[in-house]
Design a protein around this motif. Structure first.
Motif, mmCIF file in Angstrom:
data_model
loop_
_atom_site.group_PDB
_atom_site.id
_atom_site.type_symbol
_atom_site.label_atom_id
_atom_site.label_comp_id
_atom_site.label_asym_id
_atom_site.label_seq_id
_atom_site.Cartn_x
_atom_site.Cartn_y
_atom_site.Cartn_z
ATOM 1 N N TRP A 6 -38.186 -28.803 25.371
ATOM 2 C CA TRP A 6 -37.600 -29.580 25.645
ATOM 3 C C TRP A 6 -37.716 -30.676 24.951
ATOM 4 C CZ3 TRP A 6 -33.457 -27.813 29.027
ATOM 5 C CH2 TRP A 6 -34.220 -26.654 30.135
ATOM 6 N N ARG A 7 -38.723 -31.175 25.132
ATOM 7 C CA ARG A 7 -38.454 -32.916 24.385
ATOM 8 C C ARG A 7 -38.618 -33.027 22.770
ATOM 9 N NH1 ARG A 7 -42.701 -32.805 28.427
ATOM 10 N NH2 ARG A 7 -42.624 -33.606 29.938
ATOM 11 N N LEU A 8 -39.065 -31.700 22.503
ATOM 12 C CA LEU A 8 -38.492 -31.974 21.118
ATOM 13 C C LEU A 8 -36.798 -31.927 20.918
ATOM 14 C CD1 LEU A 8 -38.811 -32.174 18.127
ATOM 15 C CD2 LEU A 8 -39.599 -29.821 17.802
ATOM 16 N N THR A 9 -36.220 -31.503 21.357
ATOM 17 C CA THR A 9 -34.948 -31.204 21.538
ATOM 18 C C THR A 9 -34.255 -32.609 21.498
ATOM 19 O OG1 THR A 9 -34.837 -29.139 21.854
ATOM 20 C CG2 THR A 9 -32.725 -29.941 21.939
ATOM 21 N N GLY A 10 -34.819 -33.270 22.800
ATOM 22 C CA GLY A 10 -33.897 -34.330 23.192
ATOM 23 C C GLY A 10 -34.710 -35.653 22.002
ATOM 24 N N LEU A 11 -35.576 -35.423 21.398
ATOM 25 C CA LEU A 11 -35.929 -36.208 19.784
ATOM 26 C C LEU A 11 -35.517 -36.084 18.949
ATOM 27 C CD1 LEU A 11 -37.813 -38.478 19.526
ATOM 28 C CD2 LEU A 11 -39.387 -37.320 18.236
ATOM 29 N N ALA A 21 -18.623 -44.692 22.227
ATOM 30 C CA ALA A 21 -19.329 -43.796 23.372
ATOM 31 C C ALA A 21 -19.751 -42.922 23.567
ATOM 32 C CB ALA A 21 -17.424 -44.280 24.736
ATOM 33 N N ASN A 22 -19.069 -42.253 22.784
ATOM 34 C CA ASN A 22 -20.168 -40.628 23.451
ATOM 35 C C ASN A 22 -21.176 -40.366 22.696
ATOM 36 O OD1 ASN A 22 -17.162 -39.336 23.225
ATOM 37 N ND2 ASN A 22 -16.648 -39.089 21.401
ATOM 38 N N ARG A 23 -21.701 -41.430 21.613
ATOM 39 C CA ARG A 23 -23.102 -41.330 21.685
ATOM 40 C C ARG A 23 -24.075 -42.313 22.477
ATOM 41 N NH1 ARG A 23 -21.301 -44.072 16.477
ATOM 42 N NH2 ARG A 23 -21.894 -45.906 17.186
ATOM 43 N N ARG A 24 -23.429 -42.779 23.086
ATOM 44 C CA ARG A 24 -24.059 -43.652 24.317
ATOM 45 C C ARG A 24 -23.846 -42.643 24.875
ATOM 46 N NH1 ARG A 24 -21.776 -45.276 29.509
ATOM 47 N NH2 ARG A 24 -23.176 -46.961 30.149
ATOM 48 N N ARG A 25 -22.905 -41.953 26.029
ATOM 49 C CA ARG A 25 -23.001 -40.707 26.580
ATOM 50 C C ARG A 25 -24.169 -39.677 26.384
ATOM 51 N NH1 ARG A 25 -18.528 -37.329 25.556
ATOM 52 N NH2 ARG A 25 -20.364 -36.827 23.927
ATOM 53 N N ASP A 26 -24.255 -38.585 25.144
ATOM 54 C CA ASP A 26 -25.411 -38.430 24.677
ATOM 55 C C ASP A 26 -27.019 -39.149 24.625
ATOM 56 O OD1 ASP A 26 -23.190 -36.043 23.995
ATOM 57 O OD2 ASP A 26 -22.976 -36.608 22.144
ATOM 58 N N LEU A 27 -27.202 -40.228 23.812
ATOM 59 C CA LEU A 27 -27.868 -40.985 24.170
ATOM 60 C C LEU A 27 -28.958 -41.024 26.003
ATOM 61 C CD1 LEU A 27 -30.385 -42.269 21.903
ATOM 62 C CD2 LEU A 27 -28.428 -44.056 22.518
ATOM 63 N N LEU A 28 -27.957 -40.915 26.559
ATOM 64 C CA LEU A 28 -28.208 -41.625 27.705
ATOM 65 C C LEU A 28 -29.071 -39.877 28.738
ATOM 66 C CD1 LEU A 28 -25.374 -43.182 29.440
ATOM 67 C CD2 LEU A 28 -28.088 -44.474 29.151
ATOM 68 N N ALA A 29 -27.977 -38.886 27.484
ATOM 69 C CA ALA A 29 -28.209 -37.514 28.081
ATOM 70 C C ALA A 29 -29.934 -37.772 28.127
ATOM 71 C CB ALA A 29 -27.773 -36.061 27.711
ATOM 72 N N ALA A 30 -30.081 -38.133 26.198
ATOM 73 C CA ALA A 30 -31.775 -37.484 25.659
ATOM 74 C C ALA A 30 -32.471 -38.342 26.419
ATOM 75 C CB ALA A 30 -31.237 -38.085 24.807
ATOM 76 N N ASP A 31 -32.045 -39.756 27.788
ATOM 77 C CA ASP A 31 -33.034 -40.451 27.855
ATOM 78 C C ASP A 31 -33.493 -39.935 29.804
ATOM 79 O OD1 ASP A 31 -34.529 -42.756 28.923
ATOM 80 O OD2 ASP A 31 -32.625 -43.622 29.682
ATOM 81 N N MET A 74 -21.198 -32.406 29.746
ATOM 82 C CA MET A 74 -22.055 -31.393 30.282
ATOM 83 C C MET A 74 -23.347 -31.569 29.141
ATOM 84 S SD MET A 74 -20.109 -27.892 31.029
ATOM 85 C CE MET A 74 -21.633 -27.309 32.571
ATOM 86 N N PRO A 75 -23.978 -32.543 28.745
ATOM 87 C CA PRO A 75 -24.611 -33.020 27.346
ATOM 88 C C PRO A 75 -26.446 -32.697 28.142
ATOM 89 C CG PRO A 75 -24.061 -35.536 28.613
ATOM 90 C CD PRO A 75 -22.988 -33.914 29.629
ATOM 91 N N LEU A 76 -26.109 -32.612 29.055
ATOM 92 C CA LEU A 76 -27.851 -32.084 29.987
ATOM 93 C C LEU A 76 -27.657 -30.828 29.356
ATOM 94 C CD1 LEU A 76 -28.924 -33.911 32.859
ATOM 95 C CD2 LEU A 76 -30.019 -33.834 30.709
ATOM 96 N N THR A 77 -27.037 -29.940 29.687
ATOM 97 C CA THR A 77 -26.065 -28.119 29.530
ATOM 98 C C THR A 77 -26.600 -28.189 28.315
ATOM 99 O OG1 THR A 77 -25.256 -28.160 31.777
ATOM 100 C CG2 THR A 77 -25.227 -26.439 29.785
#
Length: 246
Positions: free
Chosen positions: A168-173, A225-235, A74-77
């Motif tokens: 929110w955007r700072l969290t993603g960055l 794969a875990n980094r990819r999942r979390d990076l796609l969530a930030a995007d 649940m990376p967005l959560t």
């Protein structure tokens, strides 16, 4: 971190206790409801999304849970928890950390292997050029593993850009930058200059080259794969925030 890490550490995941997931508009944003009751953050605040599309995406994460609730799926959560519970208190520290990555930005360190150096230049130089042009942050690059001294003005410009962002955007960055090892790639993702998939591929360039040369390591592949999942969530977070124009 592996999605099964909690189990590996003998921490049982909580059972799914709800049947229905919905979203609900209120004055402050959109709530996620489980069987009609609002979800709360770890700090016991109401889980509120600033836009309907983001609330829908988080609700989909809750709906996708089967017999157990696995937070690593649940990376967005998880990003929402940071944005709501912590970012107000750590904004300066988050910007400082982003600036530190700019001081050792991965894009600036080039290989002395001709084929790899060519790939690095083709992939990374456009983003360094973009940062110099659009963010007032030119950075030096060199074929070295030794520290490169970067312009103080460039580092401060990136820090200042970070502090202009909402929580929110700072969290993603703040999530994207360590995942890529590059403040420049993090900002490029934030600004829509590249996709999450492209950011992952750019960050993985050297590891992919090594895998081509020496073969793939299964543990390294799992971590990637875990980094990819979390990076796609930030995007995804950036896209949903832009869609809400908030």
């Amino acid at each position: 971190m592996s999605m099964s890490k909690a189990k590996a550490e003998n921490r049982p995941l909580p059972k799914r206790f709800y049947s229905e997931v919905a979203i609900d508009p209120v004055d402050e944003g959109w709530r996620i409801l489980l069987d009609g009751r609002p979800v709360k953050t770890p700090a016991r605040e109401i889980l509120l999304a600033p836009g309907e599309a983001l609330a829908d995406a988080m609700a989909a994460e809750w709906q996708a849970q089967e017999t157990e609730i696995n937070p690593f799926s649940m990376p967005l959560t998880r990003l929402a928890h940071v944005a709501l519970d912590r970012m107000d208190q750590v904004r300066d520290g988050a910007a400082d950390e982003i600036a530190r990555f700019a001081g050792t930005d991965m894009l600036c360190y080039r290989s002395d292997l001709p084929d790899l150096a060519r790939r690095q230049a083709e992939t990374w130089d456009p983003y360094l050029d973009w940062a110099a042009r659009e963010l007032d942050a030119p950075l030096h690059k060199a074929q070295t593993i030794l520290p490169i001294e970067q312009p103080d003005a460039s580092i401060e410009a990136l820090r200042a850009h970070a502090l202009t962002l909402d929580n929110w955007r700072l969290t993603g960055l703040a999530s994207a930058v360590p995942l890529t090892g590059s403040a420049v790639l993090g900002f490029a993702l934030l600004k829509g200059r590249l996709t999450g998939e492209a950011a992952f591929e750019a960050a993985q360039l050297e590891q992919d080259y090594q895998a081509e040369t020496w073969g793939e390591d299964s543990e390294a592949a799992d971590m990637a794969a875990n980094r990819r999942r979390d990076l796609l969530a930030a995007d995804h977070l950036f896209q949903l925030m832009d869609a809400a124009k908030t």
